[in-house]
Design a protein around this motif. Sequence first.
Motif, PDB file in Angstrom:
ATOM      1  N   ILE A   6       1.313  -0.214  -4.715  1.00  0.00           N
ATOM      2  CA  ILE A   6       1.685  -1.317  -3.308  1.00  0.00           C
ATOM      3  C   ILE A   6       1.615  -2.595  -4.171  1.00  0.00           C
ATOM      4  O   ILE A   6       0.607  -2.980  -4.624  1.00  0.00           O
ATOM      5  CB  ILE A   6       0.966  -1.425  -2.256  1.00  0.00           C
ATOM      6  CG1 ILE A   6       0.829   0.112  -1.615  1.00  0.00           C
ATOM      7  CG2 ILE A   6       1.612  -2.340  -1.227  1.00  0.00           C
ATOM      8  CD1 ILE A   6      -0.009   0.152  -0.487  1.00  0.00           C
ATOM      9  N   TYR A   8       2.698  -6.517  -3.715  1.00  0.00           N
ATOM     10  CA  TYR A   8       3.085  -7.177  -2.412  1.00  0.00           C
ATOM     11  C   TYR A   8       2.571  -9.003  -3.120  1.00  0.00           C
ATOM     12  O   TYR A   8       1.869  -8.955  -3.756  1.00  0.00           O
ATOM     13  CB  TYR A   8       2.203  -6.756  -1.489  1.00  0.00           C
ATOM     14  CG  TYR A   8       0.811  -7.298  -1.270  1.00  0.00           C
ATOM     15  CD1 TYR A   8       0.160  -8.463  -0.840  1.00  0.00           C
ATOM     16  CD2 TYR A   8      -0.058  -6.393  -2.079  1.00  0.00           C
ATOM     17  CE1 TYR A   8      -1.242  -8.703  -1.144  1.00  0.00           C
ATOM     18  CE2 TYR A   8      -1.421  -6.533  -2.219  1.00  0.00           C
ATOM     19  CZ  TYR A   8      -1.872  -7.621  -1.737  1.00  0.00           C
ATOM     20  OH  TYR A   8      -3.260  -8.038  -1.775  1.00  0.00           O
ATOM     21  N   ALA A  16      -0.746  -9.701   3.079  1.00  0.00           N
ATOM     22  CA  ALA A  16      -1.755  -8.967   2.628  1.00  0.00           C
ATOM     23  C   ALA A  16      -2.383  -7.926   3.525  1.00  0.00           C
ATOM     24  O   ALA A  16      -2.885  -6.969   3.214  1.00  0.00           O
ATOM     25  CB  ALA A  16      -2.858  -9.986   2.184  1.00  0.00           C
ATOM     26  N   ALA A  19      -0.168  -4.918   3.971  1.00  0.00           N
ATOM     27  CA  ALA A  19      -0.145  -4.132   2.734  1.00  0.00           C
ATOM     28  C   ALA A  19      -1.550  -3.384   2.787  1.00  0.00           C
ATOM     29  O   ALA A  19      -1.539  -2.196   2.337  1.00  0.00           O
ATOM     30  CB  ALA A  19      -0.348  -5.181   1.668  1.00  0.00           C
ATOM     31  N   GLU A  20      -2.518  -3.929   3.232  1.00  0.00           N
ATOM     32  CA  GLU A  20      -3.975  -3.129   3.715  1.00  0.00           C
ATOM     33  C   GLU A  20      -3.664  -1.905   4.585  1.00  0.00           C
ATOM     34  O   GLU A  20      -4.231  -0.794   4.154  1.00  0.00           O
ATOM     35  CB  GLU A  20      -5.007  -4.009   3.921  1.00  0.00           C
ATOM     36  CG  GLU A  20      -5.377  -5.044   3.339  1.00  0.00           C
ATOM     37  CD  GLU A  20      -6.308  -6.072   3.955  1.00  0.00           C
ATOM     38  OE1 GLU A  20      -6.765  -5.868   5.363  1.00  0.00           O
ATOM     39  OE2 GLU A  20      -7.048  -6.950   3.571  1.00  0.00           O
ATOM     40  N   ALA A  23      -1.312   0.696   2.497  1.00  0.00           N
ATOM     41  CA  ALA A  23      -2.567   1.395   1.681  1.00  0.00           C
ATOM     42  C   ALA A  23      -3.249   2.458   2.466  1.00  0.00           C
ATOM     43  O   ALA A  23      -3.448   3.576   1.954  1.00  0.00           O
ATOM     44  CB  ALA A  23      -3.440   0.596   0.760  1.00  0.00           C
ATOM     45  N   VAL A  34      -4.111   5.503  -4.089  1.00  0.00           N
ATOM     46  CA  VAL A  34      -3.282   4.299  -3.739  1.00  0.00           C
ATOM     47  C   VAL A  34      -4.106   3.097  -4.669  1.00  0.00           C
ATOM     48  O   VAL A  34      -5.339   2.851  -4.681  1.00  0.00           O
ATOM     49  CB  VAL A  34      -3.574   4.032  -2.147  1.00  0.00           C
ATOM     50  CG1 VAL A  34      -2.816   2.596  -2.113  1.00  0.00           C
ATOM     51  CG2 VAL A  34      -2.877   4.895  -1.425  1.00  0.00           C
ATOM     52  N   GLN A  35      -2.980   2.231  -5.167  1.00  0.00           N
ATOM     53  CA  GLN A  35      -3.250   1.114  -5.923  1.00  0.00           C
ATOM     54  C   GLN A  35      -2.566  -0.152  -5.511  1.00  0.00           C
ATOM     55  O   GLN A  35      -1.272   0.005  -5.368  1.00  0.00           O
ATOM     56  CB  GLN A  35      -3.248   1.313  -7.481  1.00  0.00           C
ATOM     57  CG  GLN A  35      -3.653  -0.042  -8.244  1.00  0.00           C
ATOM     58  CD  GLN A  35      -3.545   0.288  -9.643  1.00  0.00           C
ATOM     59  OE1 GLN A  35      -2.765   0.798 -10.081  1.00  0.00           O
ATOM     60  NE2 GLN A  35      -4.123  -0.832 -10.528  1.00  0.00           N
ATOM     61  N   SER A  36      -3.333  -1.031  -4.940  1.00  0.00           N
ATOM     62  CA  SER A  36      -2.610  -2.358  -4.434  1.00  0.00           C
ATOM     63  C   SER A  36      -2.602  -3.321  -5.543  1.00  0.00           C
ATOM     64  O   SER A  36      -3.780  -3.379  -6.157  1.00  0.00           O
ATOM     65  CB  SER A  36      -3.284  -2.832  -3.199  1.00  0.00           C
ATOM     66  OG  SER A  36      -2.938  -1.898  -1.894  1.00  0.00           O
ATOM     67  N   GLY A 175       3.226   3.865   4.941  1.00  0.00           N
ATOM     68  CA  GLY A 175       2.384   4.338   3.933  1.00  0.00           C
ATOM     69  C   GLY A 175       2.359   5.993   4.001  1.00  0.00           C
ATOM     70  O   GLY A 175       2.600   6.509   2.647  1.00  0.00           O
TER      71      GLY A 175
END
Length: 186
Positions: A6, A8, A16, A19-20, A23, A34-36, A175
């Motif tokens: 992800i 962002y 943010a 995005a959390e 994820a 998963v990697q942000s 997601g």
Amino acid sequence: MKKIAIVYHSGYGHTARQAEHVAKGAASIDGVRVQSIGADAVDAHWDDLAAADAIIFGAPTYMGSVSAPFKSFMDASSKVWFGQGWKDKLAAGFTNSASQSGDKLSALMQLSVFAAQHGMTWVNLGLLPGNNNSKGSVEDLNRLGGFVGAMAQSNADEGAEAMQLSDLRTAEHLGARVAQLALRLQ
């Protein structure tokens, strides 16, 4: 194990938080890691993006477009584009703005065109619109009625903690949907 990245940018914390939840949704699917990655830190993560099976893009909508820091990431990906490094990876997108419309669709279209330029396969939201009839409510998934990606609306005078839970659940749905499709395309 499928890998979902992800990427962002978040100007004030709202994207943010979105995005959390993207994820969280992806991580809820067994067999997925998963990697942000913040768009401003992407230079240390080009190899991680190359190794990903799917990349989900997220940016706030500013002035009808993705934010400038996210656009900088897009422009910096030109070497990957030239080498077709993301061809056939899955892609999806999410965005947030203060207004109900806020031209979020324009930002999502920008993200989908970006993915297409990279030869990626775009994953849409896969939900019917919520909150569009007399029995609907702001608590419905996809309350803003987007199809291309996940949309969120955050009041300009409130922080990320005040975001609509239905928008965050819609982000989780996106997601999870990307993760499920990544597993199906083994």
